[in-house]
Design a protein around this motif. Structure first.
Motif, short mmCIF file in Angstrom:
data_model
loop_
_atom_site.label_atom_id
_atom_site.label_comp_id
_atom_site.label_asym_id
_atom_site.label_seq_id
_atom_site.Cartn_x
_atom_site.Cartn_y
_atom_site.Cartn_z
N THR A 175 2.60 17.56 20.43
CA THR A 175 3.27 17.08 19.22
C THR A 175 2.26 16.89 18.09
N ASP A 176 1.16 16.21 18.36
CA ASP A 176 0.14 16.01 17.33
C ASP A 176 -0.45 17.34 16.88
N ARG A 177 -0.61 18.27 17.79
CA ARG A 177 -1.14 19.59 17.46
C ARG A 177 -0.16 20.34 16.54
N LYS A 178 1.12 20.26 16.88
CA LYS A 178 2.15 20.92 16.09
C LYS A 178 2.18 20.34 14.67
N TYR A 179 2.10 19.01 14.55
CA TYR A 179 2.16 18.39 13.23
C TYR A 179 0.88 18.61 12.44
N ALA A 180 -0.25 18.69 13.11
CA ALA A 180 -1.50 19.02 12.40
C ALA A 180 -1.39 20.42 11.79
N MET B 195 0.83 -1.18 0.00
CA MET B 195 0.00 0.00 0.00
C MET B 195 0.88 1.25 0.00
N ARG B 196 0.58 2.17 -0.87
CA ARG B 196 1.38 3.37 -1.06
C ARG B 196 1.24 4.34 0.12
N LEU B 197 2.34 4.97 0.46
CA LEU B 197 2.36 5.97 1.53
C LEU B 197 1.53 7.17 1.07
N ASP B 198 0.58 7.57 1.88
CA ASP B 198 -0.40 8.56 1.47
C ASP B 198 -0.33 9.80 2.35
N PHE B 199 -0.12 10.96 1.72
CA PHE B 199 -0.06 12.24 2.43
C PHE B 199 -1.35 12.47 3.21
N LYS B 200 -2.49 12.25 2.58
CA LYS B 200 -3.79 12.49 3.21
C LYS B 200 -3.99 11.61 4.44
N GLU B 201 -3.57 10.36 4.37
CA GLU B 201 -3.71 9.44 5.50
C GLU B 201 -2.98 9.97 6.74
N ILE B 202 -1.76 10.43 6.55
CA ILE B 202 -0.96 10.91 7.68
C ILE B 202 -1.47 12.27 8.16
N LYS B 203 -1.83 13.12 7.23
CA LYS B 203 -2.42 14.41 7.59
C LYS B 203 -3.68 14.19 8.42
N ASP B 204 -4.55 13.30 7.98
CA ASP B 204 -5.79 13.02 8.71
C ASP B 204 -5.52 12.43 10.09
N TYR B 205 -4.46 11.63 10.21
CA TYR B 205 -4.10 11.09 11.51
C TYR B 205 -3.82 12.23 12.50
N PHE B 206 -2.99 13.18 12.08
CA PHE B 206 -2.65 14.28 12.99
C PHE B 206 -3.84 15.20 13.24
N TYR B 207 -4.68 15.41 12.23
CA TYR B 207 -5.90 16.19 12.43
C TYR B 207 -6.81 15.53 13.45
N SER B 208 -6.99 14.22 13.33
CA SER B 208 -7.91 13.52 14.24
C SER B 208 -7.36 13.41 15.66
#
Length: 146
Positions: A21-26, A1-14
């Motif tokens: 740390t999660d707030r900073k990366y979001a 499965m390909r590494l997905d920008f949206k997947e990781i972005k959504d992780y930090f948003y959620s």
């Protein structure tokens, strides 16, 4: 499965409310999304994803042959550095003979003396390593054909 920008972005948003740390990366992903259109991303690489004691860095290869490095500096500013893919002087790719080793990719640009290094074992935890293996391999394939 390909590494997905949206997947990781959504992780930090959620997980925005979980910790600083999660707030900073979001916030980092939000600022990146203001500049980079997700449809233009060919390859994405999150260096130091879920690595304690390291600050996340984001790397992108875009359809217009731009290579972008994103990080948070000491002044808590998000910095985006843009390179032309054609300005890469040297690419070094290492992969294991079997499925258990580290994948490595090193880029040296004309403008900088600094090398940009990707290492699937050092750049994330054991749960995400296989996705970084694939991301490194895919970037190497792309760079081999430029």
């Amino acid at each position: 499965m390909r590494l997905d920008f949206k997947e990781i972005k959504d992780y930090f948003y959620s997980n925005y409310c979980n910790n600083n740390t999660d707030r900073k990366y979001a916030s980092m992903f939000e600022k990146v999304s203001q500049i980079i259109d997700e449809k233009d991303i060919l390859y994405f690489y999150p260096k130091y994803l879920f690595v304690d004691e390291q600050t996340l860095q984001l790397y992108f290869v875009l359809k217009n042959n731009k290579f972008i490095k994103v990080w948070i500096n000491e002044d808590k500013q998000i910095v985006m550095e843009f390179f032309n893919i054609e300005k890469i002087n040297r690419v070094s790719y290492e992969s294991p003979l079997d499925d258990y080793g580290d994948y490595k990719l090193t880029l040296l640009f004309e403008e900088k003396l600094e090398e940009i290094k990707f290492n699937s074992k050092e750049d994330t935890n054991e749960h995400w390593k296989y996705k970084l293996d694939e991301a490194i391999c895919n970037m190497a394939k792309y760079l081999a054909n430029i």
